[in-house]
Design a protein around this motif. Structure first.
Motif, PDB file in Angstrom:
ATOM      1  N   ALA A 139       0.826  -1.210   0.000  1.00  0.00           N
ATOM      2  CA  ALA A 139       0.000   0.000   0.000  1.00  0.00           C
ATOM      3  C   ALA A 139       0.862   1.262   0.000  1.00  0.00           C
ATOM      4  CB  ALA A 139      -0.930   0.001   1.204  1.00  0.00           C
ATOM      5  N   GLN A 143       1.147   4.300  -2.662  1.00  0.00           N
ATOM      6  CA  GLN A 143       1.036   5.701  -2.257  1.00  0.00           C
ATOM      7  C   GLN A 143       2.208   6.517  -2.797  1.00  0.00           C
ATOM      8  OE1 GLN A 143       0.754   5.692   2.032  1.00  0.00           O
ATOM      9  NE2 GLN A 143      -0.931   4.217   1.995  1.00  0.00           N
ATOM     10  N   GLN A 156      -6.763   9.213  -0.792  1.00  0.00           N
ATOM     11  CA  GLN A 156      -7.728   8.129  -0.605  1.00  0.00           C
ATOM     12  C   GLN A 156      -7.015   6.821  -0.263  1.00  0.00           C
ATOM     13  OE1 GLN A 156     -11.114   8.713  -0.460  1.00  0.00           O
ATOM     14  NE2 GLN A 156     -10.309  10.792  -0.580  1.00  0.00           N
ATOM     15  N   SER A 157      -5.854   6.598  -0.888  1.00  0.00           N
ATOM     16  CA  SER A 157      -5.062   5.404  -0.593  1.00  0.00           C
ATOM     17  C   SER A 157      -4.561   5.415   0.849  1.00  0.00           C
ATOM     18  CB  SER A 157      -3.875   5.322  -1.559  1.00  0.00           C
ATOM     19  OG  SER A 157      -3.046   4.220  -1.262  1.00  0.00           O
ATOM     20  N   PHE A 159      -6.106   6.776   3.415  1.00  0.00           N
ATOM     21  CA  PHE A 159      -7.236   6.429   4.277  1.00  0.00           C
ATOM     22  C   PHE A 159      -7.475   4.914   4.282  1.00  0.00           C
ATOM     23  CE2 PHE A 159      -8.598  10.880   3.155  1.00  0.00           C
ATOM     24  CZ  PHE A 159      -8.321  11.407   4.406  1.00  0.00           C
ATOM     25  N   GLU A 160      -7.387   4.301   3.103  1.00  0.00           N
ATOM     26  CA  GLU A 160      -7.584   2.853   3.006  1.00  0.00           C
ATOM     27  C   GLU A 160      -6.504   2.114   3.808  1.00  0.00           C
ATOM     28  OE1 GLU A 160     -10.140   1.429   1.816  1.00  0.00           O
ATOM     29  OE2 GLU A 160     -11.039   3.245   0.964  1.00  0.00           O
ATOM     30  N   HIS A 162      -5.097   3.130   6.571  1.00  0.00           N
ATOM     31  CA  HIS A 162      -5.459   3.188   7.990  1.00  0.00           C
ATOM     32  C   HIS A 162      -6.663   2.300   8.303  1.00  0.00           C
ATOM     33  CE1 HIS A 162      -2.812   6.454   9.567  1.00  0.00           C
ATOM     34  NE2 HIS A 162      -2.649   6.612   8.272  1.00  0.00           N
ATOM     35  N   ILE A 163      -7.587   2.218   7.372  1.00  0.00           N
ATOM     36  CA  ILE A 163      -8.748   1.358   7.574  1.00  0.00           C
ATOM     37  C   ILE A 163      -8.319  -0.109   7.673  1.00  0.00           C
ATOM     38  CG2 ILE A 163     -10.827   0.439   6.446  1.00  0.00           C
ATOM     39  CD1 ILE A 163     -11.393   3.300   5.468  1.00  0.00           C
ATOM     40  N   VAL A 164      -7.369  -0.521   6.855  1.00  0.00           N
ATOM     41  CA  VAL A 164      -6.846  -1.893   6.914  1.00  0.00           C
ATOM     42  C   VAL A 164      -6.264  -2.174   8.299  1.00  0.00           C
ATOM     43  CG1 VAL A 164      -4.992  -3.408   6.089  1.00  0.00           C
ATOM     44  CG2 VAL A 164      -6.394  -2.162   4.455  1.00  0.00           C
ATOM     45  N   ASN A 167      -9.114  -2.134  11.048  1.00  0.00           N
ATOM     46  CA  ASN A 167     -10.047  -3.253  10.890  1.00  0.00           C
ATOM     47  C   ASN A 167      -9.509  -4.528  11.526  1.00  0.00           C
ATOM     48  OD1 ASN A 167     -12.551  -2.612   9.765  1.00  0.00           O
ATOM     49  ND2 ASN A 167     -11.716  -2.470   7.697  1.00  0.00           N
ATOM     50  N   SER A 183     -13.484   6.870   7.798  1.00  0.00           N
ATOM     51  CA  SER A 183     -14.348   6.894   6.609  1.00  0.00           C
ATOM     52  C   SER A 183     -14.990   8.273   6.428  1.00  0.00           C
ATOM     53  CB  SER A 183     -15.428   5.823   6.722  1.00  0.00           C
ATOM     54  OG  SER A 183     -14.854   4.535   6.757  1.00  0.00           O
ATOM     55  N   GLN A 186     -12.365  10.594   5.193  1.00  0.00           N
ATOM     56  CA  GLN A 186     -12.123  10.299   3.779  1.00  0.00           C
ATOM     57  C   GLN A 186     -13.129  11.034   2.891  1.00  0.00           C
ATOM     58  OE1 GLN A 186     -12.405   6.110   2.933  1.00  0.00           O
ATOM     59  NE2 GLN A 186     -11.296   6.274   1.014  1.00  0.00           N
TER      60      GLN A 186
END
Length: 241
Positions: A139, A143, A156-157, A159-160, A162-164, A167, A183, A186
Motif C-alpha cells: 500500500a 502511495q 484516498q489510498s 485512508f484505506e 489506515h482502515i486496513v 479493521n 471513513s 475520507q
C-alpha cells in the motif's frame, strides 16, 4: 432566530457571528471605506467595535483570506489585497469552511483515540496485526507512486491504509469507532481535494509499519500521534477555500 436569544447551540451561534462579521467586512470593502491596499483596523479595534470574540473574528478574516480578499502579514496587520468576488463564491466558501471544521474535529478525535487504540491492542493482542506487513508495504509503495501523479488518489489510498490497520483491531467498539471516523474523514477530504505534502506522511507510514511488525506498542502509538498531529496542524487546513 436571534443570536443572543440563547436558543442556538454554541457552535451555531459562533458560525452566525462569524457570518455577520464577514458581511460587515464585505460592506466596508465594497463601500470603499477599506480600499484595496489599505490596512484594516487591528484585531483589538474590531473586537471592541463589533463586540465579538477573537475566535469568530479570526474565522471571518480566514474566510476572506481564503478568497484572496484579505492578507494577514505577521507583526504588521491585515490588508485588503483585492476587490470582492461574486456572491456565489462566498456561499461556496461557507460550505467549505463547515467541511473544514468537520475535518479538524475528526482529526482531533483520531489524534486522541487512534494512538491509544494501537498501543492497547499491541500490548493485549500482540498478534492482531500478524500478516499485515506485506499488504501494508504494498500500500505504501502504491502511495509513493500516486504522490507524484494523483494527489486525490494518494489521499484516498492513505485512508484505506489506515482502515486496513484498524479493521484488524480485536476490540469491536474501538474498531468500529475509529474506522467510522476515518471513513468520514475520507469523505470530507474528498469533497475539498486539498493539496498536501506527501513525504512526511509516507515516512510516518513506513515507520508505523515497522513498529507494528516489531510489535512495539509505544513506538506505534508515538508514530500515529505524530501523524494525526501533523495533519491537524498542517497549513493546508488554513488554506482550504
Amino acid at each position: 432566530m436571534l443570536i443572543n436569544g440563547g436558543l442556538m447551540s454554541e457552535s451555531l451561534r459562533q458560525d452566525a457571528v462569524t457570518s455577520e462579521i464577514v458581511t460587515y467586512m464585505r460592506r466596508m470593502i465594497s463601500s470603499g471605506k477599506w480600499p484595496v491596499g489599505s490596512k484594516i483596523p487591528s484585531e483589538n479595534q474590531l473586537r471592541t467595535r463589533l463586540n465579538v470574540s477573537r475566535t469568530s473574528l479570526r474565522s471571518a478574516i480566514m474566510q476572506l483570506a481564503a478568497l484572496n480578499v484579505l492578507k494577514a502579514k505577521q507583526g504588521i496587520g491585515t490588508f485588503v489585497i483585492s476587490a470582492l468576488h461574486d456572491e456565489a463564491i462566498f456561499e461556496e466558501t461557507g460550505k467549505n469552511m463547515a467541511v473544514k471544521k468537520e475535518i479538524v474535529q475528526i482529526l482531533e478525535f483520531l489524534k486522541i483515540v487512534a494512538p491509544t487504540a494501537i498501543f492497547l491492542e499491541i500490548k493485549k493482542f500482540n498478534k492482531c496485526f500478524k500478516g499485515l506487513e506485506r499488504q501494508l508495504n504494498h500500500a505504501v509503495e502504491a502511495q509513493r507512486s500516486l504522490a507524484y501523479t494523483d494527489q486525490a488518489a494518494f489521499l484516498q489510498s492513505c485512508f484505506e491504509f489506515h482502515i486496513v490497520i484498524f479493521n484488524s483491531i480485536v476490540n469491536e467498539f474501538v474498531r468500529n469507532s475509529v474506522v467510522e471516523a476515518i471513513s468520514r474523514l475520507q469523505t470530507s477530504v474528498a469533497a475539498l481535494q486539498p493539496t498536501i505534502s506527501s513525504q512526511v506522511i509516507l515516512t510516518l507510514h513506513t515507520k508505523l509499519i515497522s513498529a507494528i511488525v516489531d510489535e512495539d506498542a509505544k513506538r506505534a502509538c508515538s508514530v500515529l500521534k505524530k501523524l494525526y498531529t501533523y495533519l491537524t496542524a498542517h497549513d493546508y487546513l488554513r488554506n482550504l477555500s
